[in-house]
Write a protein that holds these residues in place. Structure first.
Motif, PDB file in Angstrom:
ATOM      1  N   ASP A  13      -5.297   5.481  -4.283  1.00 34.81           N
ATOM      2  CA  ASP A  13      -4.704   4.229  -3.799  1.00 34.81           C
ATOM      3  C   ASP A  13      -5.098   3.089  -4.735  1.00 34.81           C
ATOM      4  O   ASP A  13      -5.927   3.247  -5.634  1.00 34.81           O
ATOM      5  N   ILE A  14      -4.484   1.934  -4.537  1.00 34.03           N
ATOM      6  CA  ILE A  14      -4.676   0.813  -5.439  1.00 34.03           C
ATOM      7  C   ILE A  14      -6.115   0.322  -5.433  1.00 34.03           C
ATOM      8  O   ILE A  14      -6.629  -0.136  -6.458  1.00 34.03           O
ATOM      9  N   GLN A  15      -6.803   0.435  -4.295  1.00 35.50           N
ATOM     10  CA  GLN A  15      -8.207   0.008  -4.231  1.00 35.50           C
ATOM     11  C   GLN A  15      -9.081   0.908  -5.114  1.00 35.50           C
ATOM     12  O   GLN A  15      -9.974   0.424  -5.825  1.00 35.50           O
TER      13      GLN A  15
ATOM     14  N   TYR B  83      -5.801  -5.778  -8.676  1.00 37.15           N
ATOM     15  CA  TYR B  83      -4.390  -5.734  -8.296  1.00 37.15           C
ATOM     16  C   TYR B  83      -4.258  -5.737  -6.780  1.00 37.15           C
ATOM     17  O   TYR B  83      -4.959  -5.004  -6.080  1.00 37.15           O
ATOM     18  N   LYS B  84      -3.335  -6.558  -6.262  1.00 34.58           N
ATOM     19  CA  LYS B  84      -3.165  -6.629  -4.808  1.00 34.58           C
ATOM     20  C   LYS B  84      -2.302  -5.490  -4.288  1.00 34.58           C
ATOM     21  O   LYS B  84      -2.438  -5.088  -3.129  1.00 34.58           O
ATOM     22  N   ASP B  85      -1.416  -4.949  -5.141  1.00 32.37           N
ATOM     23  CA  ASP B  85      -0.585  -3.822  -4.724  1.00 32.37           C
ATOM     24  C   ASP B  85      -0.026  -3.118  -5.964  1.00 32.37           C
ATOM     25  O   ASP B  85      -0.211  -3.563  -7.105  1.00 32.37           O
ATOM     26  N   VAL B  86       0.686  -2.017  -5.731  1.00 29.47           N
ATOM     27  CA  VAL B  86       1.218  -1.211  -6.826  1.00 29.47           C
ATOM     28  C   VAL B  86       2.300  -1.958  -7.596  1.00 29.47           C
ATOM     29  O   VAL B  86       2.389  -1.823  -8.830  1.00 29.47           O
ATOM     30  N   LYS B  87       3.102  -2.758  -6.928  1.00 31.86           N
ATOM     31  CA  LYS B  87       4.160  -3.484  -7.633  1.00 31.86           C
ATOM     32  C   LYS B  87       3.579  -4.417  -8.691  1.00 31.86           C
ATOM     33  O   LYS B  87       4.118  -4.548  -9.795  1.00 31.86           O
ATOM     34  N   GLU B  88       2.464  -5.053  -8.372  1.00 36.94           N
ATOM     35  CA  GLU B  88       1.828  -5.915  -9.364  1.00 36.94           C
ATOM     36  C   GLU B  88       1.360  -5.087 -10.560  1.00 36.94           C
ATOM     37  O   GLU B  88       1.505  -5.504 -11.713  1.00 36.94           O
TER      38      GLU B  88
ATOM     39  N   ASP C 200       0.025   2.457  -2.779  1.00 33.10           N
ATOM     40  CA  ASP C 200      -0.623   1.395  -2.003  1.00 33.10           C
ATOM     41  C   ASP C 200      -1.588   1.968  -0.974  1.00 33.10           C
ATOM     42  O   ASP C 200      -2.664   1.413  -0.741  1.00 33.10           O
ATOM     43  N   GLU C 201      -1.207   3.085  -0.366  1.00 30.28           N
ATOM     44  CA  GLU C 201      -2.072   3.724   0.623  1.00 30.28           C
ATOM     45  C   GLU C 201      -1.797   5.220   0.667  1.00 30.28           C
ATOM     46  O   GLU C 201      -0.734   5.678   0.264  1.00 30.28           O
TER      47      GLU C 201
END
Length: 357
Positions: free
Chosen positions: A284-286, A296-301, A333-334
Motif C-alpha cells: 500500500d502507499i503507506q 505521497y497521500k495516495d497512488v494518483k499522486e 491505496d489499500e
C-alpha cells in the motif's frame, strides 16, 4: 555562405572542410529540419549542432519547426523507402527554405551538410540545388566530402568531439521502418504520462549531452562510454479488485507471464503482500512511503509525480531484495481481502546506453 545543417554528426566535418576550402567566406549555420520527430529528438539534435558550431566558431540560426506542414507535403509517401520520393520532397523543402534564408541574409552562396550523409542522394541534392540557383541567383555549392576516406575521417571527428551519434535519420517514417527491420521496440515514441525520464530515452540523452556541454564549458576532463543493460518499458496495465478497477502504480521492471493474472493474497510480511500466483507482490502507499522516505497521500499522486527512475529502482530492490527480479511489484491505496485481476503489458530488452565518466 549559408550552410544548411541537418545534424552535428554530418555537419562537423563538412563545416571543417568548407572552412578550409573557403577561408574568406563568412559562414552561417542554419538548422532547419522539421522532419525530425519526436520534438525531444529535434531539441537534442539542435543542442548538438549548437555545441559543434560553437567549437568551430560558426554562428547558428534555428529555423521553424513546422512539422505539420512537412507532414502534409509527404502525405501518401509514408511507406516509401529511404532515398525515395518522400526524401526528395524533404530535400526540396529544406533546401528551398534555406535558400530563402540565404536571400534574406544577403548571402550569395548556400550549401547543405546533407551532402555528406551516406543515407542521402547527392545526385538529387545537386539537381535541387542547381535548380534553386537558377531561380534565385544564390550559388549552390556542391561538394562531395564523403568520397575517398571522408566517411572514415567524419567518424573520427564525431568520436573526437563527443558528438551525439543518432541511430535513425530523423523522421517518424524512417524510424518505424528501421525498427521494424531490426525487430526492435520503437521506444523513442514512448513517453510516460508521468513524464518520468526513462533509461536510454531521448529525454535522458538530452540530460547527458547537456552535461557534456557543461563539462566542456568548465574545461573538465570526461569521456563518453557505452554500457550494455536490460531496458524496460511499461506499455499499459491495470488492477481490478472484485471486478472494480482501482488506482495502481506498477513499479519499474514489473512483468507478468502472458501479461495477465488473477489471485488472492496468501501471505503478508513486513507490509509486503504476496499473491498466490505469478510471483506478484503488492504494497500500500503507506508502505511505499516507509521504504522510499516519501509522503505521497495516495497512488494518483505517485502516478503523476513519481520518483526519479533510478531512485524507484533502488526502492524496488530494497523491497524485493533481488536486483535481478522481474516479478510484478504494485502499489495500491489499500489492501483488500478479495480477488485481484492484474494486467501488465511490459517488455524488457537488451539495450545500450551512453554514460559520462
Amino acid at each position: 555562405m549559408l550552410v544548411h545543417i541537418c545534424c552535428a554528426v554530418d555537419s562537423h566535418y563538412f563545416l571543417e572542410k568548407i572552412q578550409e576550402e573557403f577561408p574568406d567566406e563568412k559562414l552561417v549555420g542554419y538548422f532547419y529540419d522539421p522532419n525530425i520527430h519526436p520534438y525531444s529528438e529535434y531539441r537534442l539534435r539542435y543542442l548538438d549542432v549548437e555545441y559543434s558550431c560553437k567549437k568551430l566558431g560558426i554562428p547558428l540560426l534555428e529555423g521553424s519547426y513546422n512539422l505539420e506542414e512537412w507532414l502534409k507535403k509527404v502525405k501518401g509517401m509514408e511507406h516509401l523507402p529511404e532515398k525515395g520520393d518522400r526524401c526528395t520532397v524533404c530535400y526540396d523543402d529544406r533546401l528551398d527554405v534555406s535558400v530563402q534564408k540565404a536571400l534574406e541574409l544577403g548571402h550569395d552562396k548556400f550549401t547543405t551538410s546533407l551532402l555528406i550523409s551516406p543515407k542521402k542522394s547527392q545526385e538529387k541534392l545537386e539537381k535541387i540545388g542547381d535548380k534553386l540557383t537558377q531561380e534565385t541567383g544564390v550559388n549552390f555549392i556542391f561538394r562531395d566530402y564523403r568520397s575517398g576516406n571522408g566517411g572514415q575521417v567524419q567518424g573520427e571527428r564525431v568520436k573526437e568531439n563527443s558528438l551525439y551519434r543518432q541511430n535513425y535519420c530523423g523522421c517518424l517514417f524512417g524510424l518505424s521502418a528501421q525498427r521494424e527491420i531490426q525487430k526492435k521496440i520503437m521506444d523513442e515514441m514512448f513517453n510516460p504520462i508521468s513524464n518520468q525520464i526513462m533509461p536510454e530515452s531521448i529525454e535522458e540523452r538530452l540530460e547527458l549531452y547537456q552535461r557534456r556541454n557543461d563539462l566542456e564549458d568548465a574545461g573538465e576532463k570526461y569521456k563518453l562510454i557505452k554500457q550494455r543493460f536490460l531496458n524496460y518499458r511499461l506499455l499499459g496495465g491495470k488492477v481490478s479488485i472484485a471486478k472494480k478497477i482501482v488506482p495502481s502504480y506498477i513499479m519499474c521492471y514489473s512483468t507478468i507471464n502472458r501479461n495477465n493474472t488473477n489471485g488472492r493474497i496468501e501471505y503478508t510480511k513486513d507490509g509486503i503482500n504476496y499473491l498466490n500466483r505469478d510471483e506478484v507482490k503488492i504494497i500500500d502507499i503507506q508502505t511505499f512511503n516507509l521504504f522510499a522516505g516519501t509522503s505521497y497521500k495516495d497512488v494518483k499522486e505517485l502516478m503523476y509525480k513519481p520518483l526519479d527512475f533510478y531512485k524507484e529502482l533502488e526502492i524496488r530492490n530494497l523491497i524485493i531484495k533481488n536486483p535481478y527480479d522481474l516479478s510484478a511489484l504494485i502499489v495500491l491505496d489499500e489492501i483488500i481481502d478479495d480477488k485481484y485481476e492484474i494486467e501488465i503489458n511490459a517488455t524488457t530488452y537488451e539495450d545500450i546506453k551512453e554514460e559520462i565518466i
